[in-house]
Design a protein around this motif. Structure first.
Motif, short mmCIF file in Angstrom:
data_model
loop_
_atom_site.label_atom_id
_atom_site.label_comp_id
_atom_site.label_asym_id
_atom_site.label_seq_id
_atom_site.Cartn_x
_atom_site.Cartn_y
_atom_site.Cartn_z
N PHE A 160 17.31 0.61 35.87
CA PHE A 160 17.42 1.64 34.83
C PHE A 160 16.45 2.78 35.06
CE2 PHE A 160 19.49 -1.98 32.78
CZ PHE A 160 20.71 -1.38 32.49
N ASP A 161 15.27 2.51 35.63
CA ASP A 161 14.35 3.59 35.99
C ASP A 161 14.98 4.50 37.04
OD1 ASP A 161 12.44 2.59 34.25
OD2 ASP A 161 11.41 1.43 35.82
N GLU A 162 15.61 3.89 38.04
CA GLU A 162 16.27 4.66 39.08
C GLU A 162 17.45 5.44 38.51
OE1 GLU A 162 17.19 6.14 42.97
OE2 GLU A 162 15.37 5.51 41.92
N LEU A 163 18.19 4.84 37.62
CA LEU A 163 19.31 5.53 37.00
C LEU A 163 18.83 6.74 36.20
CD1 LEU A 163 22.36 5.50 36.56
CD2 LEU A 163 21.99 4.02 34.59
N ARG A 164 17.73 6.59 35.44
CA ARG A 164 17.18 7.73 34.69
C ARG A 164 16.71 8.82 35.64
NH1 ARG A 164 16.04 3.67 30.93
NH2 ARG A 164 14.18 2.90 31.96
N ARG A 165 16.19 8.43 36.80
CA ARG A 165 15.69 9.42 37.77
C ARG A 165 16.84 10.24 38.35
NH1 ARG A 165 15.24 10.45 42.94
NH2 ARG A 165 16.27 8.56 43.65
N ILE A 166 17.93 9.58 38.73
CA ILE A 166 19.01 10.31 39.40
C ILE A 166 20.02 10.91 38.42
CG2 ILE A 166 18.80 8.99 41.53
CD1 ILE A 166 21.27 7.41 40.70
N ALA A 167 20.05 10.43 37.19
CA ALA A 167 20.99 10.96 36.19
C ALA A 167 20.28 11.05 34.84
CB ALA A 167 22.22 10.08 36.09
N PRO A 168 19.35 12.01 34.70
CA PRO A 168 18.59 12.10 33.45
C PRO A 168 19.51 12.40 32.26
CG PRO A 168 18.18 14.02 34.83
CD PRO A 168 19.01 13.07 35.63
N ALA A 169 19.10 11.93 31.11
CA ALA A 169 19.88 12.18 29.89
C ALA A 169 19.88 13.66 29.59
CB ALA A 169 19.28 11.40 28.73
N ALA A 170 20.99 14.15 29.08
CA ALA A 170 21.09 15.58 28.72
C ALA A 170 20.19 15.85 27.54
CB ALA A 170 22.54 15.92 28.39
N LYS A 171 19.55 17.01 27.56
CA LYS A 171 18.69 17.41 26.44
C LYS A 171 19.57 17.86 25.30
CE LYS A 171 14.80 18.51 29.29
NZ LYS A 171 13.78 19.42 29.68
N ARG A 172 19.16 17.47 24.08
CA ARG A 172 19.97 17.81 22.89
C ARG A 172 19.33 18.90 22.11
NH1 ARG A 172 22.63 12.16 21.08
NH2 ARG A 172 23.08 11.53 23.16
#
Length: 172
Positions: A160-172
């Protein structure tokens, strides 16, 4: 079985009295509620092989067979009137469009959603539909010959750390 829950978020939830929903000689399993909560899809071996059926919830009412050549693990689309399932003989995803008129459920003839074969997991669902109704999370089968050596293992650490790194959540 149906287990009603009584209470609310403030007072807390407590189980009510369970009642029987289906009680026949067949093995019925993997129930899934439709997005509006009016229908329950499940698979059953009542026809002699595992097939997908739909019933009104909480009932009473009819029963409709959805799959025509074996099926399991029904999954409702949240965006369209479609019911997906895994065709049991060859592990491919099928889809049937449906309409509802009053208390009547009508499904179109199921059609193949994808040519890809998915990896079957014993007694567990092998796929899930994304809320957008366009994509699935699946484990696909490999085209590796049966006699190929299976001498490698891949470990994923901090997924999940790697997933957040390569596909960060969109800013709202």
């Amino acid at each position: 079985m149906i287990l009603p829950m009584e209470g609310d978020e403030t007072s807390g939830w407590k189980p009510g009295k369970p009642t029987v929903f289906l009680d026949g000689p067949a093995d019925e399993s993997e129930p899934m509620f439709s997005p509006d909560g009016r229908w329950l899809a499940y698979h059953s071996n009542e026809s002699g092989r595992i097939e997908v059926f739909v019933r009104p919830f909480p009932g009473p009412g009819g029963k409709w067979q959805i799959s025509t050549a074996g099926g399991a693990y029904a999954t409702w689309s949240r965006t369209r009137h479609e019911l997906f399932y895994m065709m049991t003989p060859d592990n491919r995803i099928m889809v049937a469009s449906y309409t509802v008129q009053g208390d009547s459920f009508r499904a179109d003839k199921p059609r193949l959603w994808s040519e890809r074969t998915i990896q079957r997991r014993p007694r567990l669902r092998s796929f899930d539909l994304h809320p957008d109704g366009e994509r699935f999370a699946v484990s696909v089968t490999t085209e590796t010959p049966a006699d190929a050596p299976r001498d490698k293992v891949v470990f994923s650490f901090n997924f999940f750390d790697e997933l957040r790194r390569i596909a960060p959540a969109a800013k709202r």
